[in-house]
Design an enzyme around this catalytic site. Structure first.
Site, PDB file in Angstrom:
ATOM      1  N   LYS A 256      24.989  34.056  31.271  1.00 14.52           N
ATOM      2  CA  LYS A 256      24.620  34.377  32.655  1.00 14.52           C
ATOM      3  C   LYS A 256      23.115  34.224  32.849  1.00 14.52           C
ATOM      4  CE  LYS A 256      28.653  37.313  33.255  1.00 14.52           C
ATOM      5  NZ  LYS A 256      29.249  38.634  33.089  1.00 14.52           N
TER       6      LYS A 256
ATOM      7  N   GLN B  52      27.470  44.695  31.985  1.00  9.56           N
ATOM      8  CA  GLN B  52      28.579  44.006  31.320  1.00  9.56           C
ATOM      9  C   GLN B  52      29.630  45.025  30.854  1.00  9.56           C
ATOM     10  OE1 GLN B  52      28.830  40.540  31.016  1.00  9.56           O
ATOM     11  NE2 GLN B  52      30.894  41.031  30.324  1.00  9.56           N
TER      12      GLN B  52
ATOM     13  N   ASP C  78      28.420  42.084  41.085  1.00  7.02           N
ATOM     14  CA  ASP C  78      29.803  41.986  40.615  1.00  7.02           C
ATOM     15  C   ASP C  78      30.789  42.363  41.727  1.00  7.02           C
ATOM     16  OD1 ASP C  78      30.058  40.966  38.055  1.00  7.02           O
ATOM     17  OD2 ASP C  78      29.599  42.886  37.079  1.00  7.02           O
TER      18      ASP C  78
END
Ligand code: NAP
Length: 294
Positions: free
Chosen positions: A54, A98, A121
């Site tokens: 990412k 994460q 997200d």
């Protein structure tokens, strides 16, 4: 026999990344560098690879990227304190924690602590609520990638019968919300659904997000349907090695589906591209500047 078209997710993701890079370059000229902060707790190898990828993708697209790596022993309070600092840092536009987190940390509490305006997200309850109520939300990345591939393949989705198999908060439910917004007639199926093959067979759009290798058989697919396979599983191959497969029996779907995403190279590449898109969008919305149409 139906000619089955391969949906090129890798190609679509490359095009999206180019568009993001061009839009980011324009913003950089105005002194804005959309910046993603990725937080990794613990040393799970797969999570470390995701976070590294990412960061790399962000930099390649001209976005800023910072990484915070915390030990597996990190307490919830310590992680919440970091998130509070990132929330208050005006140079950070997107915050990604994460998952999964170590067992001593409640992921729901962590997600709820992220500023919804930086929640790239799209998991914060405010963004979930906005998505379902038709407001302006940051939308989860994989579901947005699914929608983009469906729009590329079919154009207008209005009126289409769609089945989404899998009702997780990160994939199935937001895909269903997006398809409803597109005016599809949506069935959201799960492990307790009765007559799943029958329900699947009547759908022009089939999205599989289950996590069970080749679970959806060719005979479940309506001839000509568009199939988006979100699942990724590693299985043993005949040569003693392993290979990645999706939730759909890909070979069986050939000649029945109208179009299908491969695994790998379908939905996967779209996920990171959509994370970059969300970071760019978050940077513009937070500053009240024009949002690029990417
Ligand atoms: P998850 O949280 O484990 O959810 C799986 C869903 O599948 C659940 O809703 C479950 O139903 C349903 N399910 C399980 N067995 C079923 C059955 N026999 N019949 C019908 N439904 C069944 O998984 P997830 O996080 O959504 O991920 C799904 C897959 O997508 C995984 O392979 C994951 O690796 C992959 N994925 C890929 C990407 C990407 O970027 N390509 C991103 C995210 C996830 P219940 O709710 O009833 O238990």
């Amino acid at each position: 026999m139906q000619q089955t078209r391969l949906i090129d997710g890798a190609g679509a993701a490359a095009v999206l990344r180019q568009r993001i890079a061009a839009a980011a370059a324009l913003k950089a000229r105005a002194g804005v560098v959309p910046t993603l902060a990725a937080v990794l707790v613990g040393d799970d190898a797969a999570s470390a690879v995701y976070v590294r990828n990412k960061g790399k993708a962000s930099r390649e697209t001209g976005l800023g990227s910072v990484e915070h790596r915390l030990p597996a022993s990190t307490g919830e309070a310590e992680l919440l304190a970091l998130i509070a600092r990132l929330n208050g840092d005006d140079g950070i536009d997107g915050i990604l924690v994460q998952l999964p987190l170590p067992p001593q940390i409640d992921p729901q509490r962590v997600i709820a602590a992220i500023d919804p305006a930086k929640d790239v997200d799209g998991f914060h309850p405010v963004n979930v609520g906005r998505l379902w109520s038709g407001g302006t939300a940051l939308v989860p990345c994989t579901p947005w990638g699914v929608l983009m591939l469906l729009r590329d393949t079919l154009g207008n989705l209005a009126g289409a019968e769609a089945v989404v198999i899998g009702r997780s908060n990160i994939v199935g439910k937001p895909v269903a919300a997006l398809l409803l917004q597109e005016n599809c007639t949506v069935t959201l199926a799960h492990s307790k659904t009765r007559d799943l093959p029958e329900i699947a067979r009547r759908s022009e759009i089939l999205v599989a997000a289950i996590g069970k290798p080749e679970f959806v058989r060719g005979a479940w697919i309506k001839p000509g349907a568009t199939v988006i396979d979100v699942g990724i599983s590693r299985i043993a191959a005949v040569d003693g090695k392993s290979r990645l497969v999706g939730d759909v029996a890909f070979a069986e779907a050939q000649g029945i589906a109208g179009a299908i995403t491969p695994v790998p190279g379908g939905v996967g590449p779209m996920t990171i591209a959509c994370l970059l898109r969300n970071t760019l969008i978050a940077a513009c919305r937070r500053r009240g500047i024009d949002e690029p149409a990417v």
